[in-house]
Motif scaffolding. Structure first.
Motif, mmCIF file in Angstrom:
data_model
loop_
_atom_site.group_PDB
_atom_site.id
_atom_site.type_symbol
_atom_site.label_atom_id
_atom_site.label_comp_id
_atom_site.label_asym_id
_atom_site.label_seq_id
_atom_site.Cartn_x
_atom_site.Cartn_y
_atom_site.Cartn_z
ATOM 1 N N SER A 122 -4.952 5.123 15.092
ATOM 2 C CA SER A 122 -4.824 5.533 13.689
ATOM 3 C C SER A 122 -3.839 6.676 13.554
ATOM 4 C CB SER A 122 -6.180 5.973 13.132
ATOM 5 O OG SER A 122 -7.105 4.915 13.170
ATOM 6 N N TRP A 166 -4.238 -11.099 3.129
ATOM 7 C CA TRP A 166 -4.328 -9.826 2.416
ATOM 8 C C TRP A 166 -5.757 -9.667 1.918
ATOM 9 C CZ3 TRP A 166 0.069 -6.975 2.752
ATOM 10 C CH2 TRP A 166 1.212 -7.657 3.185
ATOM 11 N N TYR A 213 -5.992 -2.728 0.447
ATOM 12 C CA TYR A 213 -5.962 -1.767 1.544
ATOM 13 C C TYR A 213 -5.984 -2.373 2.943
ATOM 14 C CZ TYR A 213 -6.891 1.992 -1.854
ATOM 15 O OH TYR A 213 -6.813 2.889 -2.882
ATOM 16 N N GLU A 214 -5.894 -3.689 3.055
ATOM 17 C CA GLU A 214 -5.929 -4.279 4.391
ATOM 18 C C GLU A 214 -5.118 -5.562 4.443
ATOM 19 O OE1 GLU A 214 -9.092 -5.550 7.905
ATOM 20 O OE2 GLU A 214 -9.841 -4.625 6.071
ATOM 21 N N SER A 242 -4.199 -8.623 7.587
ATOM 22 C CA SER A 242 -4.367 -9.052 8.977
ATOM 23 C C SER A 242 -3.434 -10.229 9.230
ATOM 24 C CB SER A 242 -5.825 -9.443 9.250
ATOM 25 O OG SER A 242 -6.191 -10.552 8.469
ATOM 26 N N SER A 278 -4.134 -6.141 12.553
ATOM 27 C CA SER A 278 -4.396 -5.745 11.174
ATOM 28 C C SER A 278 -3.975 -4.305 10.950
ATOM 29 C CB SER A 278 -5.878 -5.894 10.825
ATOM 30 O OG SER A 278 -6.655 -4.964 11.551
ATOM 31 N N TYR A 279 -3.650 -4.024 9.700
ATOM 32 C CA TYR A 279 -3.489 -2.663 9.207
ATOM 33 C C TYR A 279 -4.611 -2.460 8.203
ATOM 34 C CZ TYR A 279 1.388 -1.887 10.791
ATOM 35 O OH TYR A 279 2.527 -1.700 11.527
ATOM 36 N N ALA A 280 -5.396 -1.396 8.360
ATOM 37 C CA ALA A 280 -6.430 -1.037 7.393
ATOM 38 C C ALA A 280 -6.118 0.369 6.894
ATOM 39 C CB ALA A 280 -7.810 -1.078 8.032
ATOM 40 N N TYR A 309 -4.345 0.600 12.945
ATOM 41 C CA TYR A 309 -3.673 -0.618 13.400
ATOM 42 C C TYR A 309 -4.481 -1.149 14.573
ATOM 43 C CZ TYR A 309 0.462 -3.364 15.034
ATOM 44 O OH TYR A 309 1.344 -4.334 15.432
#
Length: 149
Positions: free
Chosen positions: A8, A71, A75-76, A78, A93-95, A109
């Protein structure tokens, strides 16, 4: 493929600004380093990428692969592998999590990679960590250098 690597970083920008950079695949070659080409092959009804072709040159690993993106809210995002020359699988993923009054964002990530060539798990995890750390540093630099609207 249950094991994954994650890291992070805090970015001095609102989540929408961070996600805007993440979703702008055409500009990936400008800030990611390893991505030499990015082409959106299909989009969803909101205009967000669903399938993206990426040409990667990360030194020892050179690949031309296609990823499918999902999507999750605002906010996320993947992704999973559709096809590749070198990879058996890639899940990531990005959260995003807003911090404070919403002008800072924690980005996490997560990444799991499985290559077609034999590789020790320890070496694979180290490679994942390098990819993640470079991506997060590049994302932070890119987002924080974009003038605020």
């Amino acid at each position: 493929m249950a094991e994954h690597t994650s890291s992070s970083i805090t970015i001095e920008a609102a989540p929408a600004d961070v996600m805007g950079v993440i979703a702008d695949f055409a500009r990936y070659p400008e800030w990611t380093g390893e991505v030499k080409e990015a082409e959106v092959l299909s989009t969803d009804d909101r205009g967000r990428a669903e399938k993206v072709r990426l040409v990667l040159d990360a030194g020892a690993i050179k690949d031309d692969h296609t990823l499918a993106y999902t999507w999750i809210g605002d906010y996320e995002v993947s992704w999973t592998l559709v096809k590749s020359q070198m990879l058996r699988a890639i899940d990531g993923s990005y959260a995003l999590a807003p911090l404070g009054d919403g002008d800072r964002t924690e980005v996490t990530y997560r990444l799991t990679v499985d290559v077609k060539i034999p590789m020790l798990g320890m070496i694979k995890r180290k490679a994942e960590k390098v990819i993640i750390d470079r991506a997060l540093a590049g994302l932070k630099k890119r987002v924080e250098s974009v003038p605020k609207a």
